[in-house]
Motif scaffolding. Sequence first.
Motif, short mmCIF file in Angstrom:
data_model
loop_
_atom_site.label_atom_id
_atom_site.label_comp_id
_atom_site.label_asym_id
_atom_site.label_seq_id
_atom_site.Cartn_x
_atom_site.Cartn_y
_atom_site.Cartn_z
N ALA A 19 0.79 -1.02 0.32
CA ALA A 19 -0.32 -0.09 -0.09
C ALA A 19 1.17 1.77 -0.05
O ALA A 19 0.33 2.13 -1.01
N ASP A 20 2.25 1.58 0.37
CA ASP A 20 2.94 1.82 0.59
C ASP A 20 4.04 2.56 -0.80
O ASP A 20 4.51 3.71 -0.54
N HIS A 21 4.21 1.36 -1.21
CA HIS A 21 5.26 0.98 -2.01
C HIS A 21 4.98 0.47 -3.50
O HIS A 21 5.55 0.25 -4.46
N TYR A 22 3.12 0.55 -3.39
CA TYR A 22 2.87 -0.11 -5.04
C TYR A 22 3.72 0.81 -6.14
O TYR A 22 3.84 0.46 -7.27
N THR A 23 4.45 2.05 -6.06
CA THR A 23 3.89 2.42 -7.31
C THR A 23 6.26 2.62 -8.06
O THR A 23 6.43 2.68 -8.64
N TYR A 24 6.68 1.95 -6.60
CA TYR A 24 7.81 1.49 -7.54
C TYR A 24 7.93 -0.39 -7.47
O TYR A 24 6.84 -0.57 -7.72
N ASP A 25 9.13 -0.84 -8.34
CA ASP A 25 9.41 -1.75 -8.79
C ASP A 25 9.50 -2.40 -7.31
O ASP A 25 10.47 -1.78 -5.97
N ILE A 26 9.07 -3.24 -6.54
CA ILE A 26 9.11 -4.13 -5.07
C ILE A 26 9.61 -5.64 -5.52
O ILE A 26 8.64 -6.02 -6.33
N PRO A 27 11.34 -5.68 -4.94
CA PRO A 27 11.66 -7.50 -5.36
C PRO A 27 10.52 -7.93 -4.64
O PRO A 27 10.65 -7.97 -3.33
N LEU A 28 10.29 -9.53 -5.09
CA LEU A 28 9.75 -10.33 -4.11
C LEU A 28 10.49 -10.91 -2.61
O LEU A 28 9.87 -11.62 -2.00
N GLU A 29 12.00 -10.50 -2.99
CA GLU A 29 12.77 -11.56 -2.06
C GLU A 29 12.71 -10.18 -0.82
O GLU A 29 12.38 -10.82 0.70
N ARG A 30 12.42 -8.69 -1.38
CA ARG A 30 11.94 -7.49 0.35
C ARG A 30 10.66 -8.05 0.73
O ARG A 30 10.57 -8.12 2.15
N LEU A 31 9.29 -8.82 -0.24
CA LEU A 31 8.35 -8.85 0.66
C LEU A 31 8.66 -10.51 0.97
O LEU A 31 7.75 -10.37 1.74
N ALA A 32 9.46 -11.31 0.25
CA ALA A 32 9.81 -12.35 1.48
C ALA A 32 9.85 -12.58 2.74
O ALA A 32 9.81 -12.42 3.61
N SER A 33 11.19 -11.04 3.14
CA SER A 33 11.68 -10.30 4.09
C SER A 33 10.55 -10.49 5.11
O SER A 33 10.29 -10.30 6.53
N ILE A 34 9.89 -9.54 4.77
CA ILE A 34 9.16 -8.72 5.54
C ILE A 34 8.27 -10.09 6.57
O ILE A 34 7.72 -9.75 7.69
N ALA A 35 7.60 -10.76 5.36
CA ALA A 35 6.63 -11.87 6.10
C ALA A 35 6.85 -12.92 6.29
O ALA A 35 6.23 -13.50 6.73
N CYS A 36 8.78 -12.70 6.33
CA CYS A 36 9.59 -13.42 7.32
C CYS A 36 8.84 -14.76 6.84
O CYS A 36 8.35 -16.45 7.32
N MET A 37 8.98 -14.96 5.05
CA MET A 37 9.16 -16.97 4.60
C MET A 37 9.91 -16.42 3.68
O MET A 37 10.27 -15.42 3.06
N GLY A 38 9.86 -18.03 2.76
CA GLY A 38 10.40 -18.23 1.76
C GLY A 38 9.84 -17.46 0.66
O GLY A 38 8.07 -17.40 0.51
N THR A 39 10.54 -17.22 -0.87
CA THR A 39 9.30 -16.97 -1.81
C THR A 39 8.26 -17.51 -2.34
O THR A 39 7.13 -16.72 -3.02
#
Length: 115
Positions: A19-39
């Motif tokens: 919601a805060d970063h949708y205007t950027y390319d967000i690497p899947l790895e970053r989201l995985a680390s936020i969620a504390c899980m693998g991709t």
Amino acid sequence: HPLSKEDIAGLRDVISYIADHYTYDIPLERLASIACMGTTKLKTSFKQLQGCTITEYIQQRRMSQAEHLLIDTDFTMGQIAEMIGYSTSSRFAELFRKSTGLLPIEYRKIARKDQ
């Protein structure tokens, strides 16, 4: 199998980050680390919770913002494309038409006529 409370909390953090970063390319790895899980687990769990892929979710978020900008501002298609995270207005127009059935300029005309 149902998602654990921890997984749901991690996915909520991911949704909040998007919601805060949708205007950027967000690497899947970053989201995985936020969620504390693998991709792989992130992709599967996200789809289970939201009913769509992460990419689809980000595009939906961008398109709803684009709809708002088309109706409520006089920004050009190029400006709106850039504001919601697309480098070209043609890519934006293509995805917008896929999402709404209309080109952005048509959408703006129709929406403003109804106001």
